[in-house]
Write a protein that holds these residues in place. Sequence first.
Motif, PDB file in Angstrom:
ATOM      1  N   THR A 154       0.851  -1.186   0.000  1.00 29.39           N
ATOM      2  CA  THR A 154       0.000   0.000   0.000  1.00 29.39           C
ATOM      3  C   THR A 154       0.884   1.232   0.000  1.00 29.39           C
ATOM      4  O   THR A 154       1.740   1.383   0.889  1.00 29.39           O
ATOM      5  CB  THR A 154      -0.919   0.016   1.230  1.00 29.39           C
ATOM      6  OG1 THR A 154      -1.693  -1.192   1.263  1.00 29.39           O
ATOM      7  CG2 THR A 154      -1.874   1.204   1.168  1.00 29.39           C
ATOM      8  N   GLU A 156       1.243   5.460  -0.160  1.00 27.09           N
ATOM      9  CA  GLU A 156       0.644   6.780  -0.024  1.00 27.09           C
ATOM     10  C   GLU A 156       1.359   7.722  -0.996  1.00 27.09           C
ATOM     11  O   GLU A 156       2.584   7.866  -0.947  1.00 27.09           O
ATOM     12  CB  GLU A 156       0.807   7.298   1.403  1.00 27.09           C
ATOM     13  CG  GLU A 156       0.080   6.478   2.457  1.00 27.09           C
ATOM     14  CD  GLU A 156       0.261   7.053   3.848  1.00 27.09           C
ATOM     15  OE1 GLU A 156       0.786   8.194   3.948  1.00 27.09           O
ATOM     16  OE2 GLU A 156      -0.107   6.375   4.811  1.00 27.09           O
ATOM     17  N   ASN A 168       3.349   0.724   2.990  1.00 26.10           N
ATOM     18  CA  ASN A 168       3.127  -0.382   3.917  1.00 26.10           C
ATOM     19  C   ASN A 168       3.289  -1.682   3.142  1.00 26.10           C
ATOM     20  O   ASN A 168       2.622  -1.880   2.124  1.00 26.10           O
ATOM     21  CB  ASN A 168       1.729  -0.306   4.536  1.00 26.10           C
ATOM     22  CG  ASN A 168       1.634   0.738   5.631  1.00 26.10           C
ATOM     23  OD1 ASN A 168       2.201   0.583   6.703  1.00 26.10           O
ATOM     24  ND2 ASN A 168       0.918   1.819   5.353  1.00 26.10           N
TER      25      ASN A 168
END
Length: 220
Positions: A154, A156, A168
Amino acid sequence: MHLSLNGLSDLAVSLINDSRQANALLQTMQGGYRPRQWPIAGVEELVYCKTNIGGLFFDAVFSTTTSHSATITSHPVQNGANISDHMYDNPVSISMEIGMSDAMATMVSGQFCSAYTKSVSAYRELVKLMQAHQPITVLTRMNQYPNMVIQGITVEDGPNTLTGLRANVNMQQIIMASVATEKVSARNWTSAGSVKRGEAQPKETPTSVMRQGEIAAGMN
């Protein structure tokens, strides 16, 4: 940058006395800032002493969450509570939040140089590890975990990460199992059409009431 002769002399003495500072200055001149806390070692040494994912070293590891769990089997009985007679370990799962900055040099020289920035290269290397479907070894401050695969990434991406990467990485351990082999008898099995006399033959049993009536009336 302007240095006097005295300044250059002091700098030379300082670099000679501190090889770490010399290496840090060289890295700064070549590709960005290098913290003094970063070890000066080959990748083989770093793999066993520094947090990494499959040999990839990141500028920062913000958090690492490691989950160990086990399952207790249960069997219902006629009276009373379920009976628990067995327990087995579940695969270890690790969630790691990492960060990269394009203003810093790489911890391992030449590790993240496949794209136009270091952060993009790091992201693509993580995706490549995930798509390879190959078990890797993950090292954290607590322990070393072999046979791990990347289950999800994941990322950002916003105004605060235009010159960096914050991601992540979720990983899970694969539990290897050994395959048992069984010996098969070399006896020659015969089919129904070539059965020898004296061997019991399967007898057809009527399955419907109508068929039973036909047999009782002598109708084949």
